[in-house]
Enzyme design. Sequence first.
Site, PDB file in Angstrom:
ATOM      1  N   LEU A 164      16.559 -47.069  -7.987  1.00 17.59           N
ATOM      2  CA  LEU A 164      17.898 -46.792  -7.451  1.00 17.59           C
ATOM      3  C   LEU A 164      18.525 -45.561  -8.124  1.00 17.59           C
ATOM      4  CD1 LEU A 164      20.428 -47.784  -5.782  1.00 17.59           C
ATOM      5  CD2 LEU A 164      21.123 -48.961  -7.874  1.00 17.59           C
ATOM      6  N   HIS A 170      39.968 -54.464 -15.286  1.00 22.83           N
ATOM      7  CA  HIS A 170      38.882 -53.481 -15.326  1.00 22.83           C
ATOM      8  C   HIS A 170      37.619 -54.093 -15.936  1.00 22.83           C
ATOM      9  CE1 HIS A 170      41.428 -50.451 -13.751  1.00 22.83           C
ATOM     10  NE2 HIS A 170      42.194 -50.340 -14.817  1.00 22.83           N
ATOM     11  N   ASP A 206      38.370 -50.719  -5.767  1.00 19.30           N
ATOM     12  CA  ASP A 206      39.822 -50.782  -5.952  1.00 19.30           C
ATOM     13  C   ASP A 206      40.305 -52.230  -6.059  1.00 19.30           C
ATOM     14  OD1 ASP A 206      42.331 -49.738  -6.239  1.00 19.30           O
ATOM     15  OD2 ASP A 206      42.696 -49.478  -4.106  1.00 19.30           O
TER      16      ASP A 206
HETATM   17  C1  FPP Z   1      40.709 -49.150  -9.257  1.00 22.04           C
HETATM   18  O1  FPP Z   1      41.481 -50.301  -9.446  1.00 22.04           O
HETATM   19  C2  FPP Z   1      39.680 -49.084 -10.263  1.00 22.04           C
HETATM   20  C3  FPP Z   1      39.556 -48.106 -11.198  1.00 22.04           C
HETATM   21  C4  FPP Z   1      40.479 -46.971 -11.305  1.00 22.04           C
HETATM   22  C5  FPP Z   1      38.466 -48.140 -12.198  1.00 22.04           C
HETATM   23  C6  FPP Z   1      37.174 -48.715 -11.750  1.00 22.04           C
HETATM   24  C7  FPP Z   1      36.489 -49.239 -12.947  1.00 22.04           C
HETATM   25  C8  FPP Z   1      35.665 -50.308 -13.008  1.00 22.04           C
HETATM   26  C9  FPP Z   1      35.232 -51.065 -11.834  1.00 22.04           C
HETATM   27  C10 FPP Z   1      35.160 -50.835 -14.301  1.00 22.04           C
HETATM   28  C11 FPP Z   1      34.731 -49.874 -15.321  1.00 22.04           C
HETATM   29  C12 FPP Z   1      33.714 -48.904 -14.876  1.00 22.04           C
HETATM   30  C13 FPP Z   1      32.615 -48.564 -15.568  1.00 22.04           C
HETATM   31  C14 FPP Z   1      31.739 -47.452 -15.052  1.00 22.04           C
HETATM   32  C15 FPP Z   1      32.238 -49.232 -16.797  1.00 22.04           C
HETATM   33  P1  FPP Z   1      43.021 -50.146  -9.740  1.00 22.04           P
HETATM   34  O2  FPP Z   1      43.237 -50.123 -11.200  1.00 22.04           O
HETATM   35  O3  FPP Z   1      43.553 -48.937  -9.025  1.00 22.04           O
HETATM   36  O4  FPP Z   1      43.594 -51.454  -9.122  1.00 22.04           O
HETATM   37  P2  FPP Z   1      45.006 -51.632  -8.400  1.00 22.04           P
HETATM   38  O5  FPP Z   1      44.967 -50.766  -7.152  1.00 22.04           O
HETATM   39  O6  FPP Z   1      45.027 -53.066  -8.085  1.00 22.04           O
HETATM   40  O7  FPP Z   1      46.050 -51.216  -9.386  1.00 22.04           O
END
Ligand code: FPP
Length: 248
Positions: free
Chosen positions: A139, A45, A28
């Site tokens: 893994l 992202h 997150d």
């Molecule tokens: C949460 O941060 C993150 C996500 C909803 C997506 C996680 C994705 C990645 C780490 C990268 C892409 C993944 C792959 C498998 C290629 P948020 O957007 O909720 O952040 P915020 O809480 O600061 O708004």
Amino acid sequence: MKPYAQASNSGKNEPEQGMPRHVAMIMDGNGRWAKKRGLPRTLGHRAGMERMKGIIRLTSDLGIEALSLYAFSTENWKRPEEEIGALFGLLIEYFHREIDELHQNRVCIRAIGETSLFPENVRDAINSAMQKTKENTGLKLNVGLNYGAQDELLRATKAIARDVQQGKLTLEGITAQVLDDRLDTHGLPPVDFLIRTGGDRRLSNFLLYQAAYAELEFVNDYWPDFSNERYLETLRDFQSRNRRFGGL
Ligand code: FPP
């Protein structure tokens, strides 16, 4: 192509004493990381994806058996279409670009969640990554894609009910093992250690059943800032914990 750290003679990286067998991560804070820098969320992202690669590599090098990453939840469909599209684009890019290195390092990829609802090109990328790496003994990398624990338990319950209805299973035959076998994580050890970055202290519908006795770690760093050093610190902290599993 970068091979991960050299495996031991057994062909596996041997984990240190007291390491978790199964680590789960709620990645997150990508959006806030981007906002802090005046960048669009999608670049957060992308930075998150880059960090994810480093975390996977380190987890594999440490000889940890399983790593589960929450990439897209059943609730993430509420986000703007543009952001969802960008996440799908990153997923495709990730599986295409990284698959050879992951395969070379014997990583076995599994999607957890209801991926049938994704567009075809996303499903193709996921399925070919799973197909290519399915025999790998390194893994076990589980990627939560349209994953929600409540949805997973509902799907498992329906599958069991269907078997009972069709006479394949009796009521008495429904054991914890039967339920386990119907979960997306079937065959994996329970989650030992669950880490959430980004400062919030909640589980957000991730592996609720599997994490029944997990040790929890909430880290304030936004996911793209969650360094290998910080990850190693949390693992050292895990090793020092006294786990009783309800006993004394
Ligand atoms: C949460 O941060 C993150 C996500 C909803 C997506 C996680 C994705 C990645 C780490 C990268 C892409 C993944 C792959 C498998 C290629 P948020 O957007 O909720 O952040 P915020 O809480 O600061 O708004």
